[in-house]
Motif scaffolding. Sequence first.
Motif, PDB file in Angstrom:
ATOM      1  N   HIS A  61       0.049   4.671  -1.831  1.00  0.00           N
ATOM      2  CA  HIS A  61      -1.067   5.301  -1.379  1.00  0.00           C
ATOM      3  C   HIS A  61      -1.193   5.483  -0.074  1.00  0.00           C
ATOM      4  CE1 HIS A  61      -2.990   4.613  -5.332  1.00  0.00           C
ATOM      5  NE2 HIS A  61      -2.403   3.495  -5.562  1.00  0.00           N
ATOM      6  N   LEU A  62       0.014   5.369   0.720  1.00  0.00           N
ATOM      7  CA  LEU A  62      -0.344   5.596   2.166  1.00  0.00           C
ATOM      8  C   LEU A  62       1.061   6.012   2.614  1.00  0.00           C
ATOM      9  CD1 LEU A  62      -2.080   4.618   4.607  1.00  0.00           C
ATOM     10  CD2 LEU A  62      -0.759   2.383   4.713  1.00  0.00           C
ATOM     11  N   ARG A  99      -9.452  -1.269  -3.268  1.00  0.00           N
ATOM     12  CA  ARG A  99      -9.463  -0.165  -4.342  1.00  0.00           C
ATOM     13  C   ARG A  99      -7.835   0.455  -4.569  1.00  0.00           C
ATOM     14  NH1 ARG A  99     -10.092   2.538   0.569  1.00  0.00           N
ATOM     15  NH2 ARG A  99      -9.177   4.459   1.221  1.00  0.00           N
ATOM     16  N   PHE A 100      -6.795   0.053  -3.621  1.00  0.00           N
ATOM     17  CA  PHE A 100      -5.580   0.526  -3.840  1.00  0.00           C
ATOM     18  C   PHE A 100      -4.644  -0.749  -4.554  1.00  0.00           C
ATOM     19  CE2 PHE A 100      -6.086   3.992  -0.686  1.00  0.00           C
ATOM     20  CZ  PHE A 100      -6.314   5.031  -1.577  1.00  0.00           C
ATOM     21  N   SER A 101      -5.395  -1.960  -4.692  1.00  0.00           N
ATOM     22  CA  SER A 101      -4.727  -3.281  -5.070  1.00  0.00           C
ATOM     23  C   SER A 101      -4.171  -3.140  -6.464  1.00  0.00           C
ATOM     24  CB  SER A 101      -5.610  -4.231  -4.801  1.00  0.00           C
ATOM     25  OG  SER A 101      -5.034  -5.489  -5.205  1.00  0.00           O
ATOM     26  N   LEU A 107      -8.582   2.644   5.084  1.00  0.00           N
ATOM     27  CA  LEU A 107      -8.324   1.033   4.544  1.00  0.00           C
ATOM     28  C   LEU A 107      -9.012   0.323   5.652  1.00  0.00           C
ATOM     29  CD1 LEU A 107      -4.494   1.166   3.676  1.00  0.00           C
ATOM     30  CD2 LEU A 107      -6.579   1.362   1.995  1.00  0.00           C
ATOM     31  N   THR A 158      -3.988   8.258   3.524  1.00  0.00           N
ATOM     32  CA  THR A 158      -3.937   7.492   2.261  1.00  0.00           C
ATOM     33  C   THR A 158      -4.162   8.625   1.350  1.00  0.00           C
ATOM     34  OG1 THR A 158      -6.537   7.650   2.440  1.00  0.00           O
ATOM     35  CG2 THR A 158      -5.413   5.568   2.915  1.00  0.00           C
ATOM     36  N   SER A 159      -4.005   8.186  -0.230  1.00  0.00           N
ATOM     37  CA  SER A 159      -4.013   9.253  -0.920  1.00  0.00           C
ATOM     38  C   SER A 159      -5.372  10.005  -1.323  1.00  0.00           C
ATOM     39  CB  SER A 159      -3.589   8.507  -2.437  1.00  0.00           C
ATOM     40  OG  SER A 159      -4.399   7.633  -2.676  1.00  0.00           O
ATOM     41  N   ASP A 160      -6.500   9.202  -1.036  1.00  0.00           N
ATOM     42  CA  ASP A 160      -7.758   9.959  -0.902  1.00  0.00           C
ATOM     43  C   ASP A 160      -8.278  10.335   0.144  1.00  0.00           C
ATOM     44  OD1 ASP A 160      -8.456   7.379  -0.055  1.00  0.00           O
ATOM     45  OD2 ASP A 160      -9.628   6.806  -1.655  1.00  0.00           O
ATOM     46  N   PHE A 208       0.771  -1.256  -0.020  1.00  0.00           N
ATOM     47  CA  PHE A 208       0.040   0.180  -0.098  1.00  0.00           C
ATOM     48  C   PHE A 208       0.992   1.354  -0.053  1.00  0.00           C
ATOM     49  CE2 PHE A 208      -2.970  -2.740   2.455  1.00  0.00           C
ATOM     50  CZ  PHE A 208      -4.061  -3.038   1.280  1.00  0.00           C
TER      51      PHE A 208
END
Length: 406
Positions: free
Chosen positions: A244-245, A403-405, A352, A346-348, A241
């Motif tokens: 995005h993390l 969603r971040f996979s 998680l 996270t990026s959004d 991750f």
Amino acid sequence: MTSRNLSASMSEGAIEDEAHELVSHRRNRRMRSPRVAVVGIGSMGSMALWQLAKAGIDVVGFEQYGLAHERSAAGGESRMFRTAYMEGADYVPLLKTSRRLWQELEAETGQNLLTLNGALMIGPREDPRIANVIRSVEDFEIDHVVLDRAETMARYPQHRLEDGEISVLDREGGVIRPELAVLTAAERAAALGATIHDHTQVEAIDEKPAGVQITAGGKVHEFDKVIVTAGPWTARVFPQFSAHLVSKKIVMTWYLSDRLHEYTPDAFPAFGRVGGEIQTFGIPSLEGTMTKIGSVNTFGDVVLPEQLHRDVDLAELDAINREVARCHPGLRTTPSRVSVHMDAYTSDEHALVGPVPGSSQVFVLGGYSGHGFKMAPVMGEIAKDLAMSGSTSHSIGHLSPARFSA
């Protein structure tokens, strides 16, 4: 019956008995409660431990520091609780459940953790975050009042608003005491039968076909399920991750006032404010001398969480000091107290929550991006659901790790 037939008959009976035994073993295994580990006993981990222990689950918690330590997002004396949510109305059902669970934990322990003195959301009427607040209160029938600029300043002279700004008073909001809450949940879990290994670092988490092995403090432990609530260390546990993390530095500030009576909980609701140079939040004076006014903005990435840099340059406080001078006429314009913390973002900026992609035994609850503590009790309930059945009735689709996979 010949000896051959007798032998065959006995063999068939043994096979039948063995089959019955295997079915019975599998049935007992399905009926047996799983043995669960919680890695990280902070904001989410303490609540997961409480909920799992309350459900009668054999649960073991691992914490690399002491309980209610200040090295993560749970420090800083206070957090705002709000149901009128700037980040989106999808959170409101979770927050309503969380409020009930906060009060349940208070009832079980006799501790005062949540003060529902209201939460004031302030900003330009056309701002999307204020639109989310209004959608939240209308769609979910939250007890609230919408105030225009003049009404807000007449009722709350501690705030100065600009033309076009409004406020929404969320009467179901208030203030949480985070360090006390973490300690209370962990100690309640222990009283209900949970095992806690504090000052014990987890060195490895290894999935096996029949379970998960955790190596901690040089010892190997066997579990059926593992809940990872590692806060700023989440990306280290799950490097998949890392794109995005990231962990970020959070700075909190407290200001003195000559009119402290205007900043007590009965006079000054917690607040969140958008539309200025930076997004800010505030908490009434809980310790009797200072009012917490903070920046939602972060202060850089934290590469090694265990080496969090706790110094703050004076220039880093310029933006929050300007907002205090502009918006809060009753406060001094430089802080008298500063503290440094961190959280995983996270990026959004949505957490998680769910199974790690490709696993049915390891679950992650992390990346709350600075706005997760109010939801901690319901996240504990979700962790319990995931450990027991692999799913939950709570709506967390928008928080899926998948969603971040890659």
